[in-house]
Design a protein around this motif. Structure first.
Motif, PDB file in Angstrom:
ATOM      1  N   GLY A 113     -51.086 -22.537  36.412  1.00 16.06           N
ATOM      2  CA  GLY A 113     -52.032 -23.598  36.074  1.00 16.06           C
ATOM      3  C   GLY A 113     -51.424 -24.980  36.024  1.00 16.06           C
ATOM      4  N   THR A 114     -50.263 -25.157  36.665  1.00 21.04           N
ATOM      5  CA  THR A 114     -49.595 -26.461  36.647  1.00 21.04           C
ATOM      6  C   THR A 114     -49.847 -27.278  37.914  1.00 21.04           C
ATOM      7  OG1 THR A 114     -47.574 -25.426  37.510  1.00 21.04           O
ATOM      8  CG2 THR A 114     -47.760 -25.659  35.117  1.00 21.04           C
ATOM      9  N   GLY A 115     -50.585 -26.712  38.865  1.00 19.14           N
ATOM     10  CA  GLY A 115     -50.833 -27.430  40.102  1.00 19.14           C
ATOM     11  C   GLY A 115     -51.852 -26.716  40.957  1.00 19.14           C
ATOM     12  N   ALA A 116     -52.149 -27.303  42.115  1.00 14.69           N
ATOM     13  CA  ALA A 116     -53.142 -26.747  43.033  1.00 14.69           C
ATOM     14  C   ALA A 116     -52.455 -26.119  44.242  1.00 14.69           C
ATOM     15  CB  ALA A 116     -54.096 -27.854  43.470  1.00 14.69           C
ATOM     16  N   GLY A 117     -53.261 -25.601  45.133  1.00 14.02           N
ATOM     17  CA  GLY A 117     -52.740 -24.981  46.346  1.00 14.02           C
ATOM     18  C   GLY A 117     -52.355 -26.007  47.393  1.00 14.02           C
ATOM     19  N   PRO A 118     -51.952 -25.547  48.578  1.00 16.50           N
ATOM     20  CA  PRO A 118     -51.543 -26.458  49.660  1.00 16.50           C
ATOM     21  C   PRO A 118     -52.677 -27.392  50.069  1.00 16.50           C
ATOM     22  CG  PRO A 118     -50.879 -24.196  50.151  1.00 16.50           C
ATOM     23  CD  PRO A 118     -51.778 -24.127  48.951  1.00 16.50           C
ATOM     24  N   THR A 119     -52.307 -28.562  50.528  1.00 17.75           N
ATOM     25  CA  THR A 119     -53.286 -29.547  51.003  1.00 17.75           C
ATOM     26  C   THR A 119     -53.341 -29.537  52.522  1.00 17.75           C
ATOM     27  OG1 THR A 119     -51.660 -31.322  51.150  1.00 17.75           O
ATOM     28  CG2 THR A 119     -52.780 -31.023  49.022  1.00 17.75           C
ATOM     29  N   VAL A 120     -54.354 -30.175  53.063  1.00 15.93           N
ATOM     30  CA  VAL A 120     -54.487 -30.270  54.520  1.00 15.93           C
ATOM     31  C   VAL A 120     -53.305 -31.020  55.123  1.00 15.93           C
ATOM     32  CG1 VAL A 120     -55.856 -31.257  56.386  1.00 15.93           C
ATOM     33  CG2 VAL A 120     -56.995 -30.085  54.504  1.00 15.93           C
ATOM     34  N   GLY A 129     -40.438 -21.600  50.509  1.00 16.85           N
ATOM     35  CA  GLY A 129     -40.333 -22.583  49.432  1.00 16.85           C
ATOM     36  C   GLY A 129     -41.633 -23.331  49.208  1.00 16.85           C
ATOM     37  N   TYR A 130     -42.267 -23.758  50.295  1.00 14.39           N
ATOM     38  CA  TYR A 130     -43.507 -24.541  50.182  1.00 14.39           C
ATOM     39  C   TYR A 130     -44.647 -23.696  49.617  1.00 14.39           C
ATOM     40  CZ  TYR A 130     -47.676 -27.162  51.584  1.00 14.39           C
ATOM     41  OH  TYR A 130     -48.875 -27.812  51.579  1.00 14.39           O
ATOM     42  N   PHE A 131     -44.915 -22.561  50.256  1.00 11.93           N
ATOM     43  CA  PHE A 131     -46.038 -21.738  49.801  1.00 11.93           C
ATOM     44  C   PHE A 131     -45.718 -21.042  48.477  1.00 11.93           C
ATOM     45  CE2 PHE A 131     -47.019 -22.138  54.350  1.00 11.93           C
ATOM     46  CZ  PHE A 131     -48.348 -22.525  54.263  1.00 11.93           C
ATOM     47  N   GLY A 132     -44.457 -20.684  48.271  1.00 16.14           N
ATOM     48  CA  GLY A 132     -44.068 -20.071  47.008  1.00 16.14           C
ATOM     49  C   GLY A 132     -44.246 -21.013  45.839  1.00 16.14           C
ATOM     50  N   ALA A 133     -43.881 -22.282  46.029  1.00 12.92           N
ATOM     51  CA  ALA A 133     -44.037 -23.278  44.962  1.00 12.92           C
ATOM     52  C   ALA A 133     -45.508 -23.440  44.599  1.00 12.92           C
ATOM     53  CB  ALA A 133     -43.439 -24.616  45.391  1.00 12.92           C
ATOM     54  N   HIS A 134     -46.365 -23.495  45.609  1.00 10.89           N
ATOM     55  CA  HIS A 134     -47.796 -23.630  45.335  1.00 10.89           C
ATOM     56  C   HIS A 134     -48.347 -22.389  44.639  1.00 10.89           C
ATOM     57  CE1 HIS A 134     -48.939 -27.496  46.932  1.00 10.89           C
ATOM     58  NE2 HIS A 134     -48.211 -27.285  48.016  1.00 10.89           N
ATOM     59  N   ALA A 135     -47.877 -21.210  45.051  1.00  9.23           N
ATOM     60  CA  ALA A 135     -48.342 -19.975  44.416  1.00  9.23           C
ATOM     61  C   ALA A 135     -47.981 -19.965  42.926  1.00  9.23           C
ATOM     62  CB  ALA A 135     -47.741 -18.767  45.119  1.00  9.23           C
TER      63      ALA A 135
END
Length: 356
Positions: free
Chosen positions: A76-83, A64-70
């Motif tokens: 183009g609606t958001g960026a990748g995972p943060t630290v 869910g977390y990585f899929g949402a970021h992908a």
């Protein structure tokens, strides 16, 4: 909000799809719960129920977390995972791995005790220290690290601590709270429902901290939290997986989360508290877990000092079982108590923004 909704939806769908498969697999290999002989008599019927359901909770949340970021990056609606998000997910998965070893030993050796307490503490310590040190590193362009080496309630307060002292404090929270969720996981749905309420609190907190971030507007009460929105995405991803698990864990449970799930969820909630800089507010956001842990401490202390027990059995939920309360009655009433704690915590969090 798109990332939060996507993470929750993806983890919910993935977990709902994987859970029946895991239940069938565990039944096939006879990976069932070993019930303690000194537990409540009614728990004997739970012997053999598949455990380690936390595996799917972790897998669903990670997807869910990585899929949402992908999806957000591709559209183009958001960026990748943060630290900050990655560090909290590291703590979540790492504590889950410690719990998995504990569960596997219980099942393999057909006993109710898994890892030795010293070995479990070492595992929790390695993961916890890695997280606690990591959150003091990786400053962004504004100089904000995932967490500052300070105490926090509604925000950081007091003088900065030495990094080593902060790591010890964070480790105390991680070990204590992961074990608190583990102690609460004694009745069908109890721990999962309580964690869901805590995660709702962190989604609300993350959203509010984003809207009042010092990056957006340098005001007197702004928050110096590094990645508040992504922390809400993490909470949402785990929330979706927990809701799916609760579907199968509702009485009578078809599967238990085991230490795999309880240690992971306990670590996750502490990780969110540290990175949103609400460490001491965790006493309210996780109020039910605190009460249940205190019941065990009171019971042990009383018995060692006086030879008498305060409760019929600890943790607290088993005391009410022996008093004749139905399992579902205990679970729902304890959920209500947790809901009141969470509502109080959110009220305090907003208090400093209310007109005077």
């Amino acid at each position: 909000m798109i990332g939060i909704s996507l993470a929750a939806a993806l983890s919910l769908v993935v977990s709902m799809a994987l859970m029946p498969w895991l239940i069938n697999l565990l039944y096939r290999f006879k990976f069932g719960q070993e019930v303690r002989d000194d537990g409540p008599e009614g728990h004997k019927t739970k012997q053999g129920t598949p455990t380690m359901g936390g595996i799917v909770v972790i897998l669903g949340a990670v997807v869910g977390y990585f899929g949402a970021h992908a999806v957000m990056v591709l559209t183009g609606t958001g960026a990748g995972p943060t630290v900050s998000g990655l560090l909290v997910m590291f703590l979540f998965v790492g504590m889950g791995c410690v719990g998995f070893l504990d569960d596997f030993i219980k099942i393999y050796k057909r006993r109710s005790l898994g890892l030795r307490s010293s070995a479990k503490m070492v595992g929790q310590g390695v993961v916890g220290i890695g997280f606690a040190y990591g959150v003091t590193q990786f400053p962004n362009g504004y100089g904000y690290t995932p967490a500052a080496p300070q105490l926090s309630f509604l925000r950081d307060f007091g003088p900065p601590l030495m990094v080593a002292l902060f790591v010890l404090w964070a480790l105390f929270l991680i070990v204590g709270f992961s074990n608190a969720v583990n102690l609460t996981d004694g009745l069908d749905g109890l721990a999962t429902g309580a964690v869901i309420l805590s995660l709702v609190a962190y989604i609300i907190i993350g959203n509010w901290q984003l809207r009042q971030s010092c990056v957006e507007a340098l005001t007197a009460n702004c928050y110096q939290v590094r990645d508040p929105l992504d922390l809400a995405v993490v909470a949402a991803a785990v929330l979706g997986a927990c809701i799916a698990f609760l579907w199968f864990n509702a009485p009578p449970a078809k599967i238990f989360m085991g230490d795999t799930g309880s240690l992971a969820l306990g670590g996750l909630v502490v990780g969110l508290a540290i990175t949103t800089r609400t460490q001491l507010l965790l006493l309210l956001i996780g109020g039910l877990f605190v009460i249940i842990t205190m019941s065990v401490m009171v019971q042990i202390t009383s018995f060692r000092l006086t030879g008498k027990r305060i409760f019929r059995m600890a943790p607290l939920q088993h005391h009410f079982e022996l008093r004749g309360w139905a399992e579902t009655t205990i679970v729902i009433r304890f959920w209500i108590i947790q809901g009141l704690f969470v509502a109080t915590a959110i009220g305090l969090f907003y208090l400093e923004w209310m007109p005077r």
